[in-house]
Design a protein around this motif. Structure first.
Motif, short mmCIF file in Angstrom:
data_model
loop_
_atom_site.label_atom_id
_atom_site.label_comp_id
_atom_site.label_asym_id
_atom_site.label_seq_id
_atom_site.Cartn_x
_atom_site.Cartn_y
_atom_site.Cartn_z
N GLU A 167 0.86 -1.03 0.12
CA GLU A 167 -0.15 0.01 0.11
C GLU A 167 0.77 1.33 0.03
O GLU A 167 0.78 2.33 -0.76
N GLY A 190 3.67 0.70 -3.37
CA GLY A 190 3.47 0.55 -4.83
C GLY A 190 4.27 -0.46 -5.62
O GLY A 190 5.11 -1.24 -5.20
N SER A 227 -9.25 -0.36 -1.55
CA SER A 227 -8.54 0.83 -1.92
C SER A 227 -6.92 0.45 -2.08
O SER A 227 -6.34 0.70 -3.00
N LYS A 262 -7.06 -0.44 -5.83
CA LYS A 262 -7.31 0.77 -6.81
C LYS A 262 -5.74 1.47 -6.63
O LYS A 262 -5.31 1.91 -7.51
N ASN A 263 -5.13 1.51 -5.32
CA ASN A 263 -3.98 2.42 -5.24
C ASN A 263 -2.90 1.65 -6.24
O ASN A 263 -1.97 2.47 -6.39
N THR A 264 -3.07 0.46 -6.58
CA THR A 264 -1.87 -0.31 -7.25
C THR A 264 -2.27 -0.01 -8.80
O THR A 264 -1.91 -0.68 -9.59
#
Ligand code: NAD
Ligand code: GLY
Length: 350
Positions: A201, A204, A288, A291-293
């Protein structure tokens, strides 16, 4: 370099470090007196790494032959499987020789199944060159090809004798393919390692390669040591995969394995929250992180289409399915559903 020792029906080392490919010959020479190696790779990896591997093997006295398939999931098929077997026979590869899988999970699964079948089993060395192959497919002995009816429907358990993971090869990976691998790393985080989950997280694609690959391989080793033949605990490694495989197949493999698994994990997180197995906070954290990745979280197909495809999944026994359900980040449970109940459960996620 990190060495993870795996002790199953066969014991072997997983070597994780930078610059290992150039030492592959010496490393292989330590585990076999034979000096013949049959390398199976794909057209992209061949251009990038087969020369380094072949030179290293030749410097240690190996006679090397190379077989190349087109890159991509479409190569994990019955025609290529037979072609590899015929090529091994034409090259007079014997039981004492070694098949080397150089590439991502597609090459690893195809070459692994060929090594499992040829002469009823020859030595296999996995040299993963994608993150996904490094953290998952090169370890644990699952090999397979896809059939028209579904993914991985023919295969065998065939443990490698050595895994050489040179993470410098990740330097040439397109970022999209690196993200596909991060999907499997997020999976490991959710099923058993919150610290790993938080690391991805935070970092990345700039993650610490030695730490992440070693932790994933250790976790896989520990799970597979309890259940080598996938009848119980090992199913935890399928978090996100039942829905993911159905999405991959429904998309005719235009959606990659990693992205399909990412969507599958998000679906399971939403469904788990809806059914009360996990908190809204847990589902939100999982979604999340995905999504963050820059991985997808929404299923592009309606439930009835996904359900139709997943009914041919090999993980279904009779009319029940064992699903991997998140309770919190770092803990998943295995739950048996009737197919009707699983359909209802998924309605909460798709
Ligand atoms: P892949 O093998 O198709 O590789 C993805 C792409 O990256 C290919 O185009 C390949 O040519 C390219 N590539 C590979 N290494 C490269 C490098 N170092 N630099 C540049 N390009 C490179 O896909 P994948 O994501 O590695 O593997 C997916 C497959 O793995 C699926 O078939 C899946 O079912 C299987 N899998 C198996 C297991 C198992 O336990 N056996 C576990 C997870 C996934
Ligand atoms: N990738 C799932 C398993 O090895 O069981």
């Amino acid at each position: 370099m990190t060495t993870v020792k795996v002790s199953l029906s066969k014991s072997y080392d997983v070597l994780i470090g930078g610059g290992l490919l150039g030492n592959a010959g010496q490393l292989l020479a330590k585990i076999t007196p034979s000096r013949r190696a049959a390398v199976i790779t794909d057209d992209i990896v061949c251009g990038l790494y087969s020369q380094t591997l072949a030179s290293s093997l030749a410097a240690s006295g190996f006679e090397v032959s190379v077989f190349t398939v087109p890159n991509g999931e479409g190569s994990k098929n019955a025609a290529n499987f037979i072609a590899v077997l015929n090529w091994l026979a034409e090259n007079r590869i014997t039981r004492s020789d070694t098949v080397i899988a150089l590439g991502g999970g597609v090459v690893g699964d195809l070459a692994g199944f060929a090594a499992a079948s040829y002469l009823r089993g020859v030595r296999l060395v996995q040299i993963p060159t994608t993150l996904l192959a490094a953290v998952d497919s090169s370890v644990g002995g699952k090999t397979a090809i896809d059939l028209d009816a579904g993914k991985n429907l023919a295969g065998a358990f065939h443990q490698p004798s050595l895994v050489v993971c040179d993470y410098d090869t990740l330097d040439t990976l397109p970022v999209e393919v690196l993200r596909d691998g991060l999907s499997e790393v997020i999976k490991y985080g959710v099923i058993g390692d919150e610290k790993l989950f938080l690391h991805i997280e935070e970092k990345g694609t700039g993650f610490d390669r030695e730490y992440v690959i070693s932790e994933c391989v250790r976790m896989k080793r520990d799970i597979v040591s309890e259940d080598e033949f996938d009848t119980g605990l090992r199913r935890l490694l399928n978090f996100g995969h039942t829905v993911g495989h159905a999405i991959e197949q429904r998309s005719c493999f235009s959606i990659s394995h990693g992205k399909a698994v990412a969507i599958g994990m998000a679906v399971m997180a939403r469904a788990s929250k809806k059914a009360g197995y996990c908190s809204a906070d847990c589902a939100e954290k999982i979604i999340s992180a995905i999504k963050n990745t820059d991985l997808p979280t929404e299923c592009p197909y309606p439930l009835y289409e996904i359900f139709g495809v997943l009914c041919s999944d090999k993980k279904i026994s009779g009319d029940t399915i064992t699903a991997v359900v998140p309770e919190k980040v770092g803990k998943c449970v295995l739950i048996d559903f009737s197919l009707a109940d699983f359909n209802e459960f998924l309605r909460g996620g798709i």
